[in-house]
Design a protein around this motif. Structure first.
Motif, PDB file in Angstrom:
ATOM      1  N   THR A  40     -20.210  32.404 -33.743  1.00  0.00           N
ATOM      2  CA  THR A  40     -19.846  33.712 -34.271  1.00  0.00           C
ATOM      3  C   THR A  40     -18.692  33.636 -35.243  1.00  0.00           C
ATOM      4  N   PHE A  41     -17.951  32.570 -35.202  1.00  0.00           N
ATOM      5  CA  PHE A  41     -16.795  32.437 -36.088  1.00  0.00           C
ATOM      6  C   PHE A  41     -16.952  31.263 -37.041  1.00  0.00           C
ATOM      7  N   GLY A  42     -18.139  30.694 -37.103  1.00  0.00           N
ATOM      8  CA  GLY A  42     -18.358  29.451 -37.839  1.00  0.00           C
ATOM      9  C   GLY A  42     -17.925  29.494 -39.282  1.00  0.00           C
ATOM     10  N   ARG A  43     -18.315  30.557 -40.007  1.00  0.00           N
ATOM     11  CA  ARG A  43     -17.963  30.628 -41.414  1.00  0.00           C
ATOM     12  C   ARG A  43     -16.453  30.718 -41.603  1.00  0.00           C
ATOM     13  N   SER A  87     -18.575  27.609 -28.782  1.00  0.00           N
ATOM     14  CA  SER A  87     -18.145  28.891 -28.240  1.00  0.00           C
ATOM     15  C   SER A  87     -16.677  29.110 -28.566  1.00  0.00           C
ATOM     16  N   PRO A  88     -16.266  30.386 -28.657  1.00  0.00           N
ATOM     17  CA  PRO A  88     -14.846  30.679 -28.892  1.00  0.00           C
ATOM     18  C   PRO A  88     -13.948  30.103 -27.799  1.00  0.00           C
ATOM     19  N   ASN A  89     -14.438  30.085 -26.550  1.00  0.00           N
ATOM     20  CA  ASN A  89     -13.623  29.576 -25.448  1.00  0.00           C
ATOM     21  C   ASN A  89     -13.323  28.090 -25.626  1.00  0.00           C
ATOM     22  N   ALA A  90     -14.375  27.316 -25.990  1.00  0.00           N
ATOM     23  CA  ALA A  90     -14.176  25.874 -26.201  1.00  0.00           C
ATOM     24  C   ALA A  90     -13.229  25.630 -27.364  1.00  0.00           C
ATOM     25  N   GLU A  91     -13.399  26.402 -28.455  1.00  0.00           N
ATOM     26  CA  GLU A  91     -12.522  26.234 -29.611  1.00  0.00           C
ATOM     27  C   GLU A  91     -11.089  26.629 -29.273  1.00  0.00           C
ATOM     28  N   TYR A  92     -10.945  27.668 -28.460  1.00  0.00           N
ATOM     29  CA  TYR A  92      -9.612  28.121 -28.036  1.00  0.00           C
ATOM     30  C   TYR A  92      -8.893  27.018 -27.254  1.00  0.00           C
ATOM     31  N   LEU A  93      -9.583  26.411 -26.306  1.00  0.00           N
ATOM     32  CA  LEU A  93      -8.975  25.351 -25.498  1.00  0.00           C
ATOM     33  C   LEU A  93      -8.664  24.122 -26.341  1.00  0.00           C
ATOM     34  N   ARG A  94      -9.568  23.814 -27.294  1.00  0.00           N
ATOM     35  CA  ARG A  94      -9.312  22.662 -28.159  1.00  0.00           C
ATOM     36  C   ARG A  94      -8.080  22.887 -29.017  1.00  0.00           C
ATOM     37  N   PHE A 115     -14.496  17.945 -26.231  1.00  0.00           N
ATOM     38  CA  PHE A 115     -14.610  18.976 -27.239  1.00  0.00           C
ATOM     39  C   PHE A 115     -15.250  18.340 -28.465  1.00  0.00           C
ATOM     40  N   SER A 116     -15.728  19.179 -29.341  1.00  0.00           N
ATOM     41  CA  SER A 116     -16.362  18.638 -30.535  1.00  0.00           C
ATOM     42  C   SER A 116     -15.363  18.128 -31.533  1.00  0.00           C
ATOM     43  N   ARG A 117     -14.124  18.613 -31.421  1.00  0.00           N
ATOM     44  CA  ARG A 117     -13.102  18.168 -32.369  1.00  0.00           C
ATOM     45  C   ARG A 117     -11.886  17.735 -31.585  1.00  0.00           C
ATOM     46  N   GLU A 118     -11.294  16.595 -31.964  1.00  0.00           N
ATOM     47  CA  GLU A 118     -10.061  16.131 -31.339  1.00  0.00           C
ATOM     48  C   GLU A 118      -8.994  15.904 -32.378  1.00  0.00           C
TER      49      GLU A 118
END
Length: 809
Positions: A592-595, A672-679, A803-806
């Protein structure tokens, strides 16, 4: 009630004034009013036992024993005993090499503390006079003779020599301690002329053997034993010609620890020999011990009371307390500046002297509070030992200092506002400061950077080179992606004989190791760590085993374009380049926030490209970056943001970290926003940790890099706090002043946050930039705020979640 507070503040001020000015002036005055108390000195040569206490002193014990054997005192009258407090290094071995020269070694089987060792040694010592010394105290040839001659006077029970620092000008910490010690020596000399010097000195002091009483393990011998001797009716004198030299702690943090230990044990010792405070028993000495020691130790309590009352009464528009608050505030500001810079840089004394004063005062407060709680330190460690600090305690202490300064700064501004009849001054100052910093962080810095690059661009001299490379992939439970990563790595367009792939598995419990084992061979190696230890420990344990010219670090979920390695390493043709970061492209359109995230990373990559052109970018992308192997500096085992610290350590060593936009990788962003938030929160927690541990932080002397670090990273990390300040001050100024400007600023902020909130409900059906950009902005800064909390309080574990990004962006 106000009168009571005013009287209390006045009393606190007078006590503080007496401690630091009044008492020395009284001693100076008495030098002229009273006849100097004479000492009957005569050259005598009684048997002397020199007791040298040590714990892990292999660095200095050889020099100390050579010095002791060379002193100008009859060799048949001098006994040298070394007391080892269960040393674990080569101290005892070195001492035994001197046994044929008459040096004796007494070793405690357990680390029981210096005092227990002296209790063991004194009863078996043969000398009439016992001289106590530290292992790092180097005596002048005549030091013992000068000490001993005072014992011809039968009233003298102990003699204190003059310890001087030989590194007094090497650092701000050494200069501060030397200035403090010069004042102490002046006081000791005057006290000795009137009655007795207060306390001994562990480096050089002597007593009559029969006056030694067995001490408790918690007693500090060079303070408690002299007090016991005073109670027996003897006096203690200060011998200015008995000189030794030693090194200061050299660092403020080491001096801080040392002061805590000394005051903690000394205060406890004074409570045990409380009779010395009675003037009917000890006469003028009771005033000396109260003024020189007891009140000095309690001074921080008086300062806190005075500070609190001064700022409290200044809020009631009492002018004298407004002035006193400003003076106190200025002193704290100078101390804070000293705290920030004095440990690393040779700043002006006007900054590090106040800092040292505050440091010693705070150490006294801690030492006394521990003593009153019954926590008395008995064992010791030399300041020359680099011990492993409690990182959590240090981070908490630093956080306390920074938060205290911010609160104090608010009080100072508030006081100035009331003093100048401008009640909104505090709010206005913080509104404009926070607003300007936010605007600078997002818009001003990129504009300044772009301008700098136009005039100071530093091109990289690239070249088609093929050095030996190891591609290091750290993995934890990557069964879903590791096969694709391996195949991607094997297909890279780079000479096969020049490239090796190492998969370092951090205690994976899924099929990761089994999948990697299918590909094992000369080109691909599995390094399997059975127990999970965290990514940075895996890196630290693996890299020393590698022998390639270049190490490329990669995440398991980052897929490289075929020519990525070639593009990356061509920059190493330039000898000024020590590390290279690639362009890892996110694929996040499904979210939902990708762009919005993609726009953010386009913005970040533009900044990194400009930083690279200017000199060095700040931090590498963990998905793909390379360094020269010899420039690898292992981060601490608890470091969270390994890619940032490793790459910035290269910059700290004087090499460039550059950006290679043509070395491209691909990576799927968080789903998901949650995963991105934690990362994001993990990244910021790691960033705060790196600042607090001073790892990966460039020196202020690296002007361009330091400017970019502060502007791009540090300010960005602090923006969530500044956003809260901006919102709260906008609200208060709107209520207090009713001005249209502050009302518009408040409405704009509330509207922005409402749009972000709205995106939570419509994002699954509609992708509208008007709401998705505010949502992503708020999510990132909310995560940053949570990360600041975790970083300061050490709440972020070093082991990483998938996570997908570190990366460290």
């Amino acid at each position: 009630m106000i009168t009571l507070f005013e009287m209390t503040a006045l009393l606190m001020f007078l006590i503080i004034l007496y401690i630091y000015i009044g008492y020395p002036l009284i001693l100076i005055l008495l030098q002229f009013l009273l006849p100097k108390k004479k000492i009957n000195k005569k050259e005598i040569f009684p048997e002397v036992s020199l007791l040298i206490s040590c714990f892990n002193e292999e660095a200095v014990i050889n020099e100390k024993l050579e010095n002791a054997l060379a002193v100008d005192y009859p060799r048949d009258k001098l006994e040298i005993i070394v007391i080892s407090d269960a040393s674990t290094d080569r101290t005892d071995e070195i001492v035994r090499e001197f046994e044929d020269k008459g040096v004796q070694l007494i070793r405690q089987d357990k680390n029981l503390g210096k005092t227990c060792g002296l209790n063991l040694a004194v009863p078996i010592a043969k000398g009439e006079i016992i001289v106590f010394s530290d292992a790092n105290a180097i005596y002048m040839p005549d030091a013992i003779r000068k000490l001993v001659r005072n014992f011809y006077d039968e009233e003298v029970g102990y003699v204190v020599g003059e310890a001087r620092y030989r590194d007094r000008k090497e650092s701000p910490a050494s200069q501060s301690e030397s200035a403090y010690w010069e004042l102490e020596m002046a006081l000791k000399k005057m006290e000795s002329n009137i009655h007795s010097v207060v306390g001994g000195d562990g480096a050089i002091y002597a007593i009559r053997r029969e006056l030694y009483e067995e001490l408790k393990p918690a007693d500090i011998n060079d303070f408690v034993n002299p007090l016991q001797i005073i109670l027996k009716g003897y006096r203690g004198v200060y011998e200015t010609e008995a000189i030794c030299y030693e090194e200061s702690a050299g660092q403020f943090k080491k001096e801080f620890k040392r002061k805590i230990r000394i005051i903690n044990r000394s205060f406890s010792g004074l409570l045990r020999v409380v009779g010395v405070l009675n003037p009917l028993k000890t006469g003028f000495f009771s005033l000396e011990i109260i003024s020189h020691k007891l009140l000095r130790w309690l001074a921080p309590v008086f300062m806190i009371i005075l500070t609190v009352i001064s700022f409290g009464l200044s809020m009631l528009n009492i002018e004298i307390f407004q002035w006193s608050s400003l003076l106190i505030g200025m002193f704290f500001i100078l101390s804070y500046i000293g705290y920030l810079f004095s440990e690393k840089y040779n700043v002006w004394r006007v900054f590090y002297y106040p800092y040292y004063f505050m440091l010693v005062s705070f150490a006294a407060l801690i030492g006394i509070s521990r003593s009153l709680r019954g926590e008395v330190q008995t064992t010791w460690s030399t300041i020359r030992i680099t011990d492993e600090e409690n990182a959590g305690q240090h981070r908490s202490a630093k956080a306390f200092i920074h938060i205290s300064f911010i609160i104090l700064l608010c009080l100072i501004i508030k006081t100035v506002g009331m003093f100048t009849a401008n009640d909104q001054l505090t709010e206005k100052v913080f509104f404009w400061i926070s607003g300007m910093i936010i605007l600078y962080g997002y818009f001003g810095y990129p504009a300044v950077l772009n301008l700098l690059v136009k005039y100071y661009k530093k091109p990289v001299q690239t070249g088609e080179i093929t050095p030996d490379i190891i591609l290091l992939v750290c993995a934890y439970n990557e069964e879903d992606i590791i096969r694709e990563k391996i195949q991607n790595s094997l297909d890279l367009d780079y000479p096969s004989e020049k490239l090796k792939i190492i998969i370092a598995s951090d205690g994976s419990t899924d099929r990761t190791n089994a999948i990697v084992s299918e590909y094992k061979g000369e080109k691909l190696i599995l390094v399997n760590y059975a127990e999970r230890r965290g990514k940075v420990s895996v890196i630290n344990n693996t890299v020393p085993q590698l022998e390639s010219d270049i190490i490329v670090f990669s995440d398991a979920n980052t897929m490289y374009q075929k020519d990525a390695i070639k593009k990356l390493v061509r920059n190493f043709n330039d000898p000024s380049v020590g590390a290279v970061s690639a362009d890892v492209i996110l694929h996040s359109e499904e979210t939902t926030f990708g762009r919005s995230e993609s726009l953010y990373y386009l913005y970040e990559r533009w900044i990194q490209e400009k930083e690279s052109d200017y000199g060095s970018l700040i931090g590498a992308d963990g998905g793909m970056y390379a360094i020269r192997r010899e420039l690898f500096v292992p981060p601490s085992a608890n470091i969270i943001l390994d890619d940032f610290v490793i790459s910035m350590n290269v910059v700290k060593n004087g090499k460039r970290l550059v950006y290679e936009k043509d070395a491209i990788g691909h990576e799927r962003s968080s789903s998901s926003p949650n995963a991105e938030y934690l990362r994001k929160s993990r990244v910021i927690a790691g960033a705060i940790q790196s600042v607090m541990q001073n790892e990966g932080v460039p020196s202020i002397k690296q002007k361009g890099v330091f400017f970019c670090y502060v502007s791009h990273k540090f300010i960005r990390w602090m923006i969530p706090v500044l956003l809260l300040v901006l919102l709260s001050t906008s609200l208060r100024l709107t209520i207090m002043t009713g001005e249209l400007f502050y009302l518009i600023a408040l409405i704009a902020q509330i509207t922005f946050y409402l749009l972000a909130f709205l995106d939570l409900f419509i994002a699954k059906k509609y992708r509208i930039r008007l709401t998705s950009i505010p949502f992503y902005f708020c999510m990132v800064n909310g995560a940053a705020l949570y990360g600041i909390y975790k970083g300061i309080l050490n709440k972020q574990p070093v082991t990483w979640r998938k996570f997908s990004r570190e990366g460290g962006n």
